[in-house]
Design a protein around this motif. Structure first.
Motif, short mmCIF file in Angstrom:
data_model
loop_
_atom_site.label_atom_id
_atom_site.label_comp_id
_atom_site.label_asym_id
_atom_site.label_seq_id
_atom_site.Cartn_x
_atom_site.Cartn_y
_atom_site.Cartn_z
N ALA A 1 0.65 -1.27 0.10
CA ALA A 1 -0.13 -0.04 0.13
C ALA A 1 0.86 1.37 -0.23
O ALA A 1 0.60 2.07 -0.64
CB ALA A 1 -0.99 0.01 1.16
N VAL A 2 1.80 1.31 0.79
CA VAL A 2 2.60 2.59 0.98
C VAL A 2 3.75 2.50 -0.19
O VAL A 2 4.33 3.39 -0.44
CB VAL A 2 3.44 2.41 2.18
N ALA A 3 4.00 1.21 -0.80
CA ALA A 3 5.13 1.27 -1.98
C ALA A 3 4.60 1.97 -3.18
O ALA A 3 5.32 1.91 -4.06
CB ALA A 3 5.44 -0.32 -2.05
N GLU A 4 3.21 2.27 -3.31
CA GLU A 4 2.76 2.63 -4.62
C GLU A 4 3.43 4.09 -5.02
O GLU A 4 3.48 4.98 -4.22
CB GLU A 4 1.39 2.95 -4.62
N ASN A 5 4.05 4.19 -6.37
CA ASN A 5 4.90 5.26 -6.65
C ASN A 5 6.08 5.28 -5.76
O ASN A 5 6.88 6.54 -6.17
CB ASN A 5 4.00 6.39 -6.60
N ARG A 6 6.50 4.26 -5.34
CA ARG A 6 7.72 4.20 -4.37
C ARG A 6 8.90 3.15 -4.97
O ARG A 6 8.30 2.11 -5.33
CB ARG A 6 7.64 4.34 -3.00
N THR A 7 10.05 3.63 -4.69
CA THR A 7 10.85 2.72 -5.19
C THR A 7 11.40 1.79 -3.81
O THR A 7 11.78 2.29 -2.90
CB THR A 7 12.60 3.41 -5.72
N LEU A 8 11.20 0.45 -4.31
CA LEU A 8 11.53 -0.41 -3.02
C LEU A 8 12.97 -1.35 -3.45
O LEU A 8 12.97 -1.87 -4.73
CB LEU A 8 10.45 -1.47 -2.84
N ILE A 9 14.04 -1.52 -2.63
CA ILE A 9 15.09 -2.31 -2.84
C ILE A 9 14.97 -3.38 -1.59
O ILE A 9 15.16 -3.06 -0.37
CB ILE A 9 16.21 -1.72 -2.78
N VAL A 10 14.67 -4.50 -1.88
CA VAL A 10 14.28 -5.59 -0.44
C VAL A 10 15.27 -6.61 -0.75
O VAL A 10 15.57 -7.23 -1.89
CB VAL A 10 12.79 -6.09 -0.73
N ILE A 11 15.77 -6.84 0.41
CA ILE A 11 16.63 -8.23 0.64
C ILE A 11 15.76 -9.26 1.33
O ILE A 11 15.35 -8.97 2.43
CB ILE A 11 17.76 -7.72 1.60
N ALA A 12 16.11 -10.54 0.70
CA ALA A 12 15.28 -11.47 1.29
C ALA A 12 15.91 -12.97 1.09
O ALA A 12 16.67 -13.24 0.12
CB ALA A 12 13.80 -11.71 0.81
N HIS A 13 15.81 -13.79 2.37
CA HIS A 13 16.25 -14.96 2.10
C HIS A 13 15.13 -16.06 1.62
O HIS A 13 15.29 -17.08 1.02
CB HIS A 13 16.99 -15.71 3.25
N ARG A 14 13.96 -15.57 1.92
CA ARG A 14 12.90 -16.52 1.54
C ARG A 14 12.29 -15.72 0.08
O ARG A 14 11.73 -14.74 0.05
CB ARG A 14 11.63 -16.40 2.70
N LEU A 15 12.53 -16.64 -0.71
CA LEU A 15 12.14 -16.29 -2.24
C LEU A 15 10.92 -15.82 -2.48
O LEU A 15 10.29 -15.20 -3.02
CB LEU A 15 12.60 -17.17 -3.15
N SER A 16 9.99 -16.71 -1.49
CA SER A 16 8.39 -16.47 -1.64
C SER A 16 8.10 -15.12 -1.38
O SER A 16 7.12 -14.66 -1.80
CB SER A 16 7.74 -17.47 -0.64
N THR A 17 8.83 -14.46 -0.70
CA THR A 17 8.50 -12.84 -0.27
C THR A 17 8.59 -12.02 -1.60
O THR A 17 8.33 -10.82 -1.45
CB THR A 17 8.99 -12.37 0.95
N VAL A 18 9.60 -12.50 -2.36
CA VAL A 18 9.97 -11.54 -3.54
C VAL A 18 9.80 -11.89 -4.82
O VAL A 18 10.08 -11.33 -5.87
CB VAL A 18 11.63 -11.12 -3.23
N VAL A 19 9.13 -13.02 -5.09
CA VAL A 19 8.86 -13.74 -6.25
C VAL A 19 8.23 -12.79 -7.22
O VAL A 19 8.31 -12.95 -8.49
CB VAL A 19 8.24 -15.14 -6.29
N ASP A 20 7.18 -12.09 -6.71
CA ASP A 20 6.41 -11.09 -7.49
C ASP A 20 7.04 -9.50 -7.72
O ASP A 20 6.56 -8.59 -8.27
CB ASP A 20 5.07 -10.86 -6.81
#
Length: 604
Positions: A547-566
């Motif tokens: 919700a807050v990421a709309e029109n914002r740039t996110l750089i995310v680190i994750a070991h659980r790929l399920s959280t970043v597959v999209d």
């Protein structure tokens, strides 16, 4: 990716020199702390002069009183004048004492302000190598020793010097022979004190270092007390702390031994001088060389001369102890702040790009000051890393531990600068941006994001001090922390405990994320932000971030790929190198490392 001229290679200026015998301070470095309060010290010195005059007049009046009594005349106003001088001298001394105590406290405050302002602006590399307890000790116990410089003789010695000189002149007038014998005794004591003063400074500095070691040990044990208890290591930790306590005690004993030689010297000088004056003076009275009233006045002046001498000895002792601590204070103050060399950096020319963040051939090695002496020096973390994070999209960084993911976020925040290559924000080399302006555009949630001691509101408004209570409550609701808000009647004022101990691990993580979401910067850096959460809270938090990421740039680190597959883009790192870039479906086909990670997490 746009190509640019590579920025000039620049090594970090923040490496500390090899440790020598320890920080040293000169007396001249102490003077600025005193001159900051020169007006009050001027009043103190004026009072010292008046008090010295009142004190010097007393033996002369006593001599006149004895002469009048010997002649059988009435004392008259002499007694009242003597009483008045004693009262005035006492009042002046009391007011002077108050001003000295106040000034001493103010000097400590000034030193602490200066030290804290510098300490909290040091490069991150300094905190990588220094122990928290030792830094706290410098702000606490080291600065306290400056108090003794003011209150134990240095300024008071000015008035004492006038009394000393005045008494010396009066004694010369009364009997030069007795004065010569007295000066001979005093000269021996002065030479002894001067020879010991250097040893006091060295021992005091070492004592403060040991106190710093002790503070660091206590901080270490307390901060990990639950782990220590669970590991049945309480007795071992107690033994370790006691060992440092014994080290501080041993150095304190060394200081005490040297001080024990300095302190009684004034008393011995007084006693020997008194015995010499009494013996020789009695003989000269008997021979008619001087009168009994002159001998009494000489003895009073002798006491007046020895008293400031004792003050001078005390001042030498306290100054040398303070200089030992001041060396440790100046060591921190003299370190460059993280932006001190920014003006000398020549940033790369800006480029036109749609990327919010871009890395161009970035190579990074942690500064030498963060490497132990016996460790291998080739600790390059990033090797020619290049990628772009498109504006308004989500970029994920994945890879095994030690691949350099968290280092990339640290470089974006300018906790460190790359050894080679360029990190850009909107096409501009971030080394050409003001650090405050840079960080105002970035929200950063660390892997083990700390919770500050204080209230829920204190933590939430750290990056958004003007946020309203309604906004704070809404962001807590967004990260599913409404229960935390409601379980304490204090609401947003509810305390979270030291290091957030009154919250669970997942609640601490969500509070740290809420703090960043409330600030709502255009770029969000999330380092394993959902690692402490269960499935339900992870889903709720992902929805809040979406919700807050709309029109914002996110750089995310994750070991659980399920959280970043999209994610719009996934960058795969291995041993500090980019080995793959694309979407989940693309990387499964093109990058063996990513395919292997996905297979182990049952995503293919």
């Amino acid at each position: 990716m746009s190509t640019t001229t590579q920025a000039p290679r620049s090594r970090s200026p923040f490496g500390r020199p090899k440790k020598d015998d320890g920080p040293k301070a000169r007396f001249s470095q102490l003077l600025p702390y005193l001159f900051e309060h020169k007006k009050i010290l001027g009043v103190v010195i004026a009072l010292s002069v008046l008090s010295a005059g009142a004190s010097l007049a007393q033996p002369l009046l006593v001599s006149q009183v004895i002469s009048v009594v010997q002649k059988g005349e009435m004392l008259g106003a002499l007694v009242w004048l003597l009483v008045g001088l004693v009262v005035v001298s006492g009042l002046l001394s009391g007011f002077q004492h108050y001003l000295l105590q106040r000034t001493g406290t103010s000097v400590v405050l000034s030193a602490r302000r200066q030290l804290v302002r510098r300490m909290l602006r040091l490069p991150i590399s300094e905190f990588d190598t220094r122990r928290t307890g030792d830094l706290v000790s410098r702000v606490g116990s080291d600065t306290t020793l400056l108090y003794a410089v003011i209150t134990q003789g240095l300024v008071d010695a000015v008035g004492g010097a006038l009394v000393f000189v005045g008494a010396l002149i009066a004694m010369l007038v009364i009997d030069p022979l007795l004065l010569g014998l007295t000066v001979l005794v005093i000269a021996v004591s002065v030479v002894t004190v001067v020879s010991l003063s250097g040893r006091v400074r060295v021992a005091s500095r070492k004592q403060q270092e040991k106190v710093g070691d002790l503070a660091a040990s206590v901080e270490r044990a307390i901060s990990a007390v639950r782990t220590v208890r669970a590991s049945n290591a309480t007795e071992r930790e107690i033994a370790a702390v006691e060992k440092d306590a014994e080290g501080a005690w041993a150095m304190g004993i060394s200081v005490a031994k040297i001080s024990a030689l300095v302190v009684p010297i004034a008393g011995i000088a007084l006693q020997v001088s008194f015995l010499v004056v009494l013996g020789v003076g009695g003989f000269r009275v008997a021979s008619g060389a001087i009168t009994i009233s002159s001998l009494v006045a000489f003895i009073l002046f002798l006491f007046m001369m020895i008293m400031p001498l004792g003050q001078a000895f005390g001042a030498i002792n306290s100054v040398n102890q303070a200089l030992g601590a001041l060396g440790r204070i100046q060591e921190i103050i003299s370190l460059p702040s993280e932006n001190e060399f920014d003006a000398a950096i020549e940033p790369a020319a800006p480029v036109r790009t749609d990327a919010a963040i871009s890395f161009e051939n970035v190579q990074f090695t942690y500064p030498d000051s963060t490497i132990e002496e016996d460790a291998p020096k080739d600790l390059t973390v990033l090797h020619g890393v290049s990628f772009e994070a498109p504006r308004g999209q989500r970029t994920a960084l994945v890879g095994p531990s030690g691949a350099g993911k968290s280092t990339i976020l640290a470089l974006i925040e300018r906790f460190y600068d790359p050894r080679e290559g360029v990190v850009r924000l909107g096409g501009i080399d971030i080394r050409g941006l003001d650090r405050h302006d840079l960080r105002a555009q970035i929200g950063y949630v660390e892997q083990d994001a700390p919770v500050l001691a204080g209230s829920l509101r204190d933590n939430l408004t750290l990056g958004a001090p003007d946020a309203t209570d309604e906004q704070c409550i809404q962001v807590l609701h967004d990260v599913n922390l409404t229960e935390v808000l409601e379980r304490n009647e204090l609401g947003l004022a509810a305390p979270v405990g030291e290091d957030g101990i009154m919250l669970s691990g997942g609640e601490r993580q969500r509070l740290a994320i809420a703090r960043t979401l409330l600030a709502a910067p255009p770029i969000l850096l999330l380092d394993e932000s959902t690692s402490s959460l269960d499935g339900l809270n992870e889903q709720l938090l992902r929805e809040a971030i979406d919700a807050v990421a709309e029109n914002r740039t996110l750089i995310v680190i994750a070991h659980r790929l399920s959280t970043v597959v999209d994610s719009d883009q996934i960058i795969v790192l291995d041993h500090g190198r980019v080995v793959g870039t694309g979407t989940h479906s693309e990387l499964v086909k093109s990058t063996p490392l990513y395919k292997d990670l996905a297979k182990h997490q049952l995503l293919v």
